[in-house]
Design an enzyme around this catalytic site. Sequence first.
Site, PDB file in Angstrom:
ATOM      1  N   ARG A 148      38.319  42.682  51.614  1.00  0.00           N
ATOM      2  CA  ARG A 148      39.448  43.544  51.968  1.00  0.00           C
ATOM      3  C   ARG A 148      39.608  43.624  53.485  1.00  0.00           C
ATOM      4  O   ARG A 148      38.662  43.349  54.232  1.00  0.00           O
ATOM      5  CB  ARG A 148      39.233  44.958  51.424  1.00  0.00           C
ATOM      6  CG  ARG A 148      39.070  45.056  49.919  1.00  0.00           C
ATOM      7  CD  ARG A 148      38.803  46.493  49.523  1.00  0.00           C
ATOM      8  NE  ARG A 148      38.691  46.674  48.074  1.00  0.00           N
ATOM      9  CZ  ARG A 148      37.549  46.619  47.395  1.00  0.00           C
ATOM     10  NH1 ARG A 148      36.408  46.390  48.051  1.00  0.00           N
ATOM     11  NH2 ARG A 148      37.519  46.794  46.090  1.00  0.00           N
ATOM     12  N   LYS A 172      34.677  50.022  48.855  1.00  0.00           N
ATOM     13  CA  LYS A 172      35.073  51.364  48.445  1.00  0.00           C
ATOM     14  C   LYS A 172      33.848  52.131  47.939  1.00  0.00           C
ATOM     15  O   LYS A 172      32.961  51.565  47.320  1.00  0.00           O
ATOM     16  CB  LYS A 172      36.139  51.292  47.355  1.00  0.00           C
ATOM     17  CG  LYS A 172      37.466  50.722  47.853  1.00  0.00           C
ATOM     18  CD  LYS A 172      38.522  50.728  46.775  1.00  0.00           C
ATOM     19  CE  LYS A 172      39.867  50.224  47.310  1.00  0.00           C
ATOM     20  NZ  LYS A 172      40.924  50.209  46.280  1.00  0.00           N
ATOM     21  N   HIS A 241      45.837  40.961  52.238  1.00  0.00           N
ATOM     22  CA  HIS A 241      45.640  41.035  50.795  1.00  0.00           C
ATOM     23  C   HIS A 241      46.163  39.797  50.074  1.00  0.00           C
ATOM     24  O   HIS A 241      45.703  39.489  48.970  1.00  0.00           O
ATOM     25  CB  HIS A 241      46.303  42.304  50.240  1.00  0.00           C
ATOM     26  CG  HIS A 241      45.307  43.280  49.707  1.00  0.00           C
ATOM     27  ND1 HIS A 241      44.287  43.799  50.467  1.00  0.00           N
ATOM     28  CD2 HIS A 241      45.134  43.809  48.459  1.00  0.00           C
ATOM     29  CE1 HIS A 241      43.549  44.611  49.726  1.00  0.00           C
ATOM     30  NE2 HIS A 241      44.039  44.634  48.517  1.00  0.00           N
ATOM     31  N   ARG A 244      43.293  37.586  49.969  1.00  0.00           N
ATOM     32  CA  ARG A 244      42.315  38.096  48.993  1.00  0.00           C
ATOM     33  C   ARG A 244      42.744  37.749  47.570  1.00  0.00           C
ATOM     34  O   ARG A 244      41.948  37.259  46.765  1.00  0.00           O
ATOM     35  CB  ARG A 244      42.174  39.615  49.157  1.00  0.00           C
ATOM     36  CG  ARG A 244      41.306  40.311  48.111  1.00  0.00           C
ATOM     37  CD  ARG A 244      41.144  41.776  48.492  1.00  0.00           C
ATOM     38  NE  ARG A 244      40.680  42.629  47.411  1.00  0.00           N
ATOM     39  CZ  ARG A 244      39.408  42.810  47.087  1.00  0.00           C
ATOM     40  NH1 ARG A 244      38.461  42.143  47.735  1.00  0.00           N
ATOM     41  NH2 ARG A 244      39.067  43.633  46.104  1.00  0.00           N
ATOM     42  N   HIS A 267      34.974  44.871  42.672  1.00  0.00           N
ATOM     43  CA  HIS A 267      35.651  45.779  41.760  1.00  0.00           C
ATOM     44  C   HIS A 267      34.618  46.542  40.933  1.00  0.00           C
ATOM     45  O   HIS A 267      33.712  45.940  40.355  1.00  0.00           O
ATOM     46  CB  HIS A 267      36.569  45.009  40.803  1.00  0.00           C
ATOM     47  CG  HIS A 267      37.814  44.508  41.445  1.00  0.00           C
ATOM     48  ND1 HIS A 267      38.561  43.471  40.930  1.00  0.00           N
ATOM     49  CD2 HIS A 267      38.460  44.895  42.580  1.00  0.00           C
ATOM     50  CE1 HIS A 267      39.606  43.246  41.711  1.00  0.00           C
ATOM     51  NE2 HIS A 267      39.570  44.097  42.708  1.00  0.00           N
ATOM     52  N   TYR A 276      43.974  39.203  37.292  1.00  0.00           N
ATOM     53  CA  TYR A 276      44.015  37.804  37.723  1.00  0.00           C
ATOM     54  C   TYR A 276      44.057  36.835  36.553  1.00  0.00           C
ATOM     55  O   TYR A 276      44.407  35.671  36.728  1.00  0.00           O
ATOM     56  CB  TYR A 276      42.827  37.509  38.644  1.00  0.00           C
ATOM     57  CG  TYR A 276      42.920  38.283  39.937  1.00  0.00           C
ATOM     58  CD1 TYR A 276      43.843  37.921  40.914  1.00  0.00           C
ATOM     59  CD2 TYR A 276      42.124  39.398  40.160  1.00  0.00           C
ATOM     60  CE1 TYR A 276      43.964  38.652  42.081  1.00  0.00           C
ATOM     61  CE2 TYR A 276      42.231  40.129  41.328  1.00  0.00           C
ATOM     62  CZ  TYR A 276      43.151  39.759  42.278  1.00  0.00           C
ATOM     63  OH  TYR A 276      43.273  40.490  43.428  1.00  0.00           O
TER      64      TYR A 276
END
Length: 300
Positions: A148, A172, A241, A244, A267, A276
Site C-alpha cells: 500500500r 493496517k 493502488h 497494487r 488482507h 481478484y
Amino acid sequence: MLLSDGYQSYLEFITYERMLSEKTVASYQRAINQFLSYLKKQNIINCDQVSVFWVRRYLAEMHYSKLKSRSIAQKISSLRNWFQFLAQKNIVPANPFNGIKTPKLEKHLPKTLEVDEINVLLDKMPSDDFLSCRDKTIMELFYSSGIRLSELQAVQFNDLSISDSSIRVTGKGSKTRIVPIGSKALKLIKKWLTFRKSYTDEDETALFITESGLPLKHRSIQSRIAEWGIKLGATSRLHPHKFRHSCASHFLESSSDLRAVQELLGHADLSTTQIYTHLDFQHLARVYDSAHPRAKKKDE
C-alpha cells in the site's frame, strides 16, 4: 454522561489502546462529529437520550442528502463501534445502532493495467538521476510487492533486506509482514541507495527521501506517479493502488493461489482478496472471446 464526554473517552481508547492509524481515527472523528452536530439540533446532549428512533432519522437524512452508499455505510459502522464501546462501559443501556442495516454497496472491481502496458511503461522510464531513479524504484516496488501507499511511505532503511530480497512493511492494524522484492525492483533499489547516500545523512531512517533529505510524503508519491503516467503516455491515470491491484491480479492469473495473494497484500480476511478472482475471470473471458472459434464466429 454527556455525549461529548463519551466521545473523548472513545477517542482515547481507539488512539492509545487499539492504536488505530491517524487516518482511521480521523475518519471516526468526522463520523462522530457529524452525528453530534445532528443530535445537537434535536437538543440531544446526553448519551442515554440516543434511541433507535434518532438513529433511523439520521440514516434517512443521510439518504435524503444523496450521500453515496459507501459513505453512509462507513459512518454507520463508525457510530456502531462508538456506541458499542459506550454500551460495554455501561454508559448507555444498549447500542442503538444494533440491527440498523447499512445500504448495499455496489461492487466496483479495482482498476488494473495490462501486463504489457506496465512492462512498456517501466522499461522506457529513465532512472539516471535522483528523481527518476527514486520514482521508478517506487513504481517497481509497488508492482513487485503489491504494498500500500501508506506502507511504502513508512518503510525505513532497516526494513530492507537486500540479501533476502525482501522488505518489512507495517499494514493496517499495525501488523507487520515480510514481502518479497522482484529482481527488477531489487536492482533499482540498489541503484537508488547510491543516490540516497549523497542526499542524506545517517540520521535519516526513511528509505525514500526528497532532494532535501527529508522523508517523502504520501501526496508527493501520488503526484509524481501521476506525472510520470502522463509523460510515459499511460492509457489511464497512474496511482499507487493501480500498481497494487495490478500486482495482485497478475499474480493470481499466473499462480491461482488465492492464499498467497492474501498474504502478499496483507488482507486480514480472504473475502477481501476474492475480488481478484472476478478480475481473473474477466481476463479469462477476454481470452475466450479472442481465441475460442465459437466465440469468434459471427451470427449469420
